[in-house]
Write an enzyme that holds these catalytic residues in place. Structure first.
Site, PDB file in Angstrom:
ATOM      1  N   ASP A 126       0.592  -0.843  -0.074  1.00 52.55           N
ATOM      2  CA  ASP A 126       0.409  -0.364  -0.498  1.00 52.55           C
ATOM      3  C   ASP A 126       1.062   1.413   0.116  1.00 52.55           C
ATOM      4  OD1 ASP A 126      -2.379  -1.394  -0.172  1.00 52.55           O
ATOM      5  OD2 ASP A 126      -2.931  -0.916   1.771  1.00 52.55           O
ATOM      6  N   ASP A 279      -7.467  -7.841  13.767  1.00 56.28           N
ATOM      7  CA  ASP A 279      -6.983  -8.335  14.323  1.00 56.28           C
ATOM      8  C   ASP A 279      -7.750  -9.313  15.373  1.00 56.28           C
ATOM      9  OD1 ASP A 279      -6.045  -7.043  15.840  1.00 56.28           O
ATOM     10  OD2 ASP A 279      -3.813  -7.800  15.789  1.00 56.28           O
TER      11      ASP A 279
END
Length: 522
Positions: A126, A279
């Protein structure tokens, strides 16, 4: 001048009169209530720490190793099937402008030992810096020329940050053939045998959705700040993760150095970017679907701790704000879930979220840096010795067991943790209230090979910037503690001034920017 002095004297007198009038009916009751609430939170944290301490001792004495609790045996070669008897593994490496570490992580992932036609390395870049982007792509091409099945994937936006990149990566057509996905952040360097030690657990135990490895810090000895971080994180890995894995088969996924069963990931709803702890979000949802998790304490993956205070502060904001915000979003979903036992729901809501992610941060700052010092100014309110001394001492000692080599740094760790609790408490309330910076995501700066710079070179000295070097919240808190210390020295009887002066100095040191300021340069 006489008029000015008279006016100031009148103001002081009026202020004293007003304070005397509201002291008994307002200040004293409010402070007593604050003390009671803080003592209750301290007891909650104390019971949680003692419980985990007892469990970890029992595990060390009587506990069975992961290989005993779950079936584990090497994946055997099949003459007829050949390599197709091995499951297909996807390795994802999300990165963003990782100039210093991209070669380390890509090299480690490409060096994983596994049949070459049964593994795909996926680099999710990214990066917004075109130079770094080109470097990462060239590195992928270099490994591809060596026969590694490596894919370089980019997006035209950064929507969802890390969660968005992982989600996009899972949409690629070649991922459909994969059974498991290993995830490594850009500064993580797994050993070549990582997959051989994790995948068999997932292959032979259909109820397991995640296998998590421990982190090993390559720069823990770099400075005092990294030693403090090591002490905090070692407790998390040595105690919290181990206890969660052994008792409820649940713990928070650390976002990296773990292997997911793709079926579990998909059943849980995949990656979501609604918080900054994608997460933990995935782990809670997968657990509510009935999947079990396994933590391998003896499997360590090298990585890097933040080397500057600025990077550490941003990381701690994300790690404190995200769980509080996730708790707000998932509380109802957890309570209404029918796939797991009531005890597991209680464990997730009370122990995992309430005590560890909310109470632990708030009580550390509010009690020890605000309420306890305030009782010095209001002697009518007393804190019992068990709450001011004994319980904090036990909690501190239990926290320190994860890093025996740093026991001599215990006092420095206490002072530093209390300073950091200011940011963690602020971030926790931002998460609970969904305030301004709730979805702030700033990638933690890594130094990589810069850590190995030649000693002949002087450290990089950052330019003085008022907004970055001076931290007004720390300075304000330090001034308050110093004032309380002076007042206690003059009028008090509990000798709190010894602690108050040390804690004030710690806040001043951080406030004036003398922690995590000088970093190596290559």
């Amino acid at each position: 001048m006489d008029r000015l002095g008279s006016f100031q004297g009148d103001l002081t007198t009026q202020f004293s009169v007003i304070m005397d009038q509201i002291r008994a009916p307002l200040i004293v009751p409010l402070l007593r209530l604050s003390v009671a609430i803080c003592l209750l939170m301290s007891l909650m944290l104390f019971v949680e720490r003692v419980y985990m301490g007892i469990v970890i001792v029992l595990l060390k004495v009587f506990g069975r190793k992961p290989e005993k609790r779950y079936k584990w045996e090497p994946i055997k070669d099949d003459v007829e099937l050949g390599n197709s008897s091995y499951p297909m593994v996807l390795v994802q490496i999300p990165m963003y402008n990782e100039r210093e570490v991209y070669q380390l992580s890509i090299g480690a992932a490409c060096g994983l030992s596994w049949p070459s036609d049964r593994i795909i390395v996926q680099v999710l870049d990214d990066s917004t810096d075109p130079i770094i982007k080109d470097l990462v792509e060239l590195e992928c091409q270099r490994w591809a020329s060596k026969g590694i099945n490596i894919k370089y994937e980019i997006r035209d936006n950064r929507n969802g940050y890390k969660a968005g990149a992982l989600k996009e990566g899972m949409k690629r057509s070649y991922v459909k053939s994969c059974d498991y996905v290993a995830i490594f952040d850009a500064d993580f360097q797994p050993e070549p045998d990582f997959l051989w030690r994790t995948i068999p657990f997932l292959v032979h135990n259909s109820e397991l959705g995640l296998v998590q490895a421990r982190w090993k810090f390559v720069n823990s000895d770099e400075c005092l700040m990294t030693r403090m971080q090591e002490m905090s994180l070692d407790y998390h890995f040595t105690v919290e993760q181990e206890v969660g894995s052994s008792t409820y088969a649940f713990f928070g996924f650390n976002g990296t150095a773990g292997v997911w069963r793709i079926a579990a990931l998909s059943e849980a709803g995949g990656w979501k970017d609604r918080t900054t702890v994608e997460d933990m979000d995935l782990a809670v949802r997968a657990s509510l679907k009935g999947w079990k998790f396994l933590y391998l304490a003896n499997l360590k993956v090298k990585n890097e701790l933040p080397s500057t205070f600025k990077a550490y502060r941003y990381q701690q904001h994300r790690w404190s704000c995200g769980p509080a915000n996730l708790f707000r979003k998932m509380l109802r979903e957890i309570m209404l879930n029918k796939n797991v036992t009531t005890w597991k729901k209680v464990h997730v809501i009370y122990s995992f979220f309430m005590v560890r992610k909310i109470v632990a941060h708030i009580v550390t700052f509010v009690f020890y840096c605000v309420v306890l010092p305030a009782t010095v100014l209001v002697p009518e309110v007393e804190v019992p010795k068990w709450g001011a001394v004994y319980i904090p001492s036990v909690i501190t000692l239990l926290n320190a067991v994860g890093t025996p080599r740093s026991l001599h740094l215990l006092v420095f760790w206490i002072l530093f943790e209390n300073v950091m609790s200011l940011h963690r408490t602020k971030a926790t309330f931002i998460g609970l209230l969904e305030a301004g910076r709730v979805n702030e995501w700033i990638v933690t700066e890594k130094l990589g090979d810069a850590l190995k710079s030649k000693p002949s070179k002087s450290p990089k000295k950052p330019r003085f910037r008022f907004g970055e070097r001076l931290h007004l919240l720390e300075l304000g808190t330090g001034a308050f503690l110093f004032f309380c210390g002076c007042y206690d020295l003059a009028f008090g009887k509990n000798h709190y001034f010894l602690y108050l002066y040390m804690q004030a100095i710690a806040f001043f040191i951080v406030g004036f920017g003398y922690v995590g300021t000088f970093v190596p340069q290559s």
